[in-house]
Design an enzyme around this catalytic site. Structure first.
Site, PDB file in Angstrom:
ATOM      1  N   ASN A   9       0.872  -1.185   0.000  1.00  9.87           N
ATOM      2  CA  ASN A   9       0.000   0.000   0.000  1.00  9.87           C
ATOM      3  C   ASN A   9       0.908   1.233   0.000  1.00  9.87           C
ATOM      4  OD1 ASN A   9      -1.823   2.035   0.490  1.00  9.87           O
ATOM      5  ND2 ASN A   9      -2.303   1.401   2.591  1.00  9.87           N
ATOM      6  N   TRP A  10       1.026   1.853  -1.162  1.00  6.59           N
ATOM      7  CA  TRP A  10       1.944   2.992  -1.286  1.00  6.59           C
ATOM      8  C   TRP A  10       1.425   4.240  -0.581  1.00  6.59           C
ATOM      9  CZ3 TRP A  10       4.001   3.281  -7.061  1.00  6.59           C
ATOM     10  CH2 TRP A  10       4.782   2.142  -7.317  1.00  6.59           C
ATOM     11  N   LYS A  11       0.137   4.210  -0.210  1.00  8.03           N
ATOM     12  CA  LYS A  11      -0.479   5.403   0.401  1.00  8.03           C
ATOM     13  C   LYS A  11      -0.255   6.617  -0.508  1.00  8.03           C
ATOM     14  CE  LYS A  11      -0.052   3.241   4.855  1.00  8.03           C
ATOM     15  NZ  LYS A  11      -0.146   3.404   6.301  1.00  8.03           N
ATOM     16  N   HIS A  96      -9.594   0.954   4.838  1.00  7.17           N
ATOM     17  CA  HIS A  96      -8.341   1.210   5.540  1.00  7.17           C
ATOM     18  C   HIS A  96      -8.600   2.182   6.698  1.00  7.17           C
ATOM     19  CE1 HIS A  96      -4.294   2.548   6.441  1.00  7.17           C
ATOM     20  NE2 HIS A  96      -3.880   1.442   5.851  1.00  7.17           N
ATOM     21  N   GLU A 166      -5.474  -5.288  10.527  1.00  9.52           N
ATOM     22  CA  GLU A 166      -4.502  -4.219  10.808  1.00  9.52           C
ATOM     23  C   GLU A 166      -4.892  -3.487  12.089  1.00  9.52           C
ATOM     24  OE1 GLU A 166      -2.316  -2.727   7.072  1.00  9.52           O
ATOM     25  OE2 GLU A 166      -4.202  -1.649   7.164  1.00  9.52           O
ATOM     26  N   GLY A 172       1.915   2.359  11.095  1.00 13.18           N
ATOM     27  CA  GLY A 172       2.796   3.529  11.150  1.00 13.18           C
ATOM     28  C   GLY A 172       3.542   3.620  12.473  1.00 13.18           C
ATOM     29  N   SER A 212       3.272  -1.966  10.385  1.00 17.34           N
ATOM     30  CA  SER A 212       4.702  -1.919  10.674  1.00 17.34           C
ATOM     31  C   SER A 212       5.457  -3.199  10.318  1.00 17.34           C
ATOM     32  CB  SER A 212       4.923  -1.546  12.141  1.00 17.34           C
ATOM     33  OG  SER A 212       4.349  -0.276  12.396  1.00 17.34           O
ATOM     34  N   GLY A 233       2.812  -1.166   4.312  1.00 14.66           N
ATOM     35  CA  GLY A 233       2.723   0.256   3.989  1.00 14.66           C
ATOM     36  C   GLY A 233       4.081   0.837   3.647  1.00 14.66           C
TER      37      GLY A 233
END
Ligand code: PGA
Length: 251
Positions: A9-11, A96, A166, A172, A212, A233
């Site tokens: 997931n490149w965000k 998400h 998640e 993060g 993470s 991520g």
């Protein structure tokens, strides 16, 4: 053997198409050598058409990070599931926590999941609690999140569903959830799915972990967590780390 699924997931990264191409190309050449891992990259919408064009074969599938819950109409700034279908997209991240935090509800997510399954796209349904508590309240929370997100999906349509667990506190963050705890949660999620759709469907539904994950912790999470894959991520736009992660899980 069922393939392991690694979703990147490149965000909202990277900020130039040149950089997107570079990350995509390097990931793709690593993915071509993998035997037991399927790779799905979810870049920002604007890069999707060109990345799809630059792919020669399907070593990497391109997915989307979200979708709207209507097919067409006056919805400024939104992307329809039919548009993604038309491009050839096969995976879409839904629910998400970063989107839920901006107001997406279980009700909206349920509509998205049902629409995607209806048109043959795999929703990667994200679920996860904000905090864990001694009394197990997070389990009740998770259970109702799963039920509410799937309340428009019948057993016959469940085949393409992917669930990504998640825990919000691990996204993060500095550290991922402990693999032993991931194992416990993956069993719990399958139990909820089995109650809803039956044992066989629950076993056939891939359950991923996200939060993470990096090339250092991926293997332990994967093995001890007894999951079918990972939703990655930050590490997915760090090419060297991500390629290392893919190789580790493939080995
Ligand atoms: P992270 O994000 O790997 O950077 O923690 C995971 C996610 O949000 O899907």
């Amino acid at each position: 053997m069922k393939k392991r699924i690694i979703v990147g997931n490149w965000k909202m990264n990277p900020t130039t198409f040149d950089e997107a191409k570079r990350i995509f190309k390097s990931t793709k050449s690593a993915a071509e050598k993998l035997k037991s891992v399927s790779v799905v990259l979810c870049p920002p919408f604007v890069y999707i058409p060109q990345l799809l064009n630059s792919r020669t074969e399907s070593a990497v599938s391109v997915g989307a990070q979200d979708v709207y819950f209507e097919e067409r109409g006056s919805f400024t700034g939104e992307i329809s599931p039919l548009m993604l279908k038309d491009l050839g997209i096969k995976y879409v991240i839904v629910g998400h926590s970063e989107k839920r935090a901006k107001g997406q509800t279980d009700e909206m997510i349920a509509k998205k999941v049902a629409m995607l399954l209806e048109i043959g796209i795999s929703p990667i349904l994200c679920i996860g609690e904000e905090t864990r508590s001694e009394d197990g309240a997070h389990l009740d929370f998770l259970k109702s999140q799963i039920k509410n997100s799937l309340n428009k999906v019948s057993k016959k349509n469940i085949g393409d569903l992917i669930v990504a667990y998640e825990p919000i506190w691990a996204i993060g963050a500095k550290e991922a959830m402990k693999p032993e705890d991931i194992y416990e949660m993956s069993i719990f999620i399958r139990k909820v799915l089995a109650d809803l759709y039956g044992h066989d469907e629950a076993v056939a539904t891939p359950v991923l972990y996200g939060g993470s994950v990096n090339f250092r912790n991926a293997l332990e999470i994967f093995e001890k967590g007894q999951i079918n894959g990972l939703l990655v991520g930050r590490e997915s736009v760090n090419v060297a780390g991500f390629v290392e992660l893919l190789k580790t899980i493939d080995a």
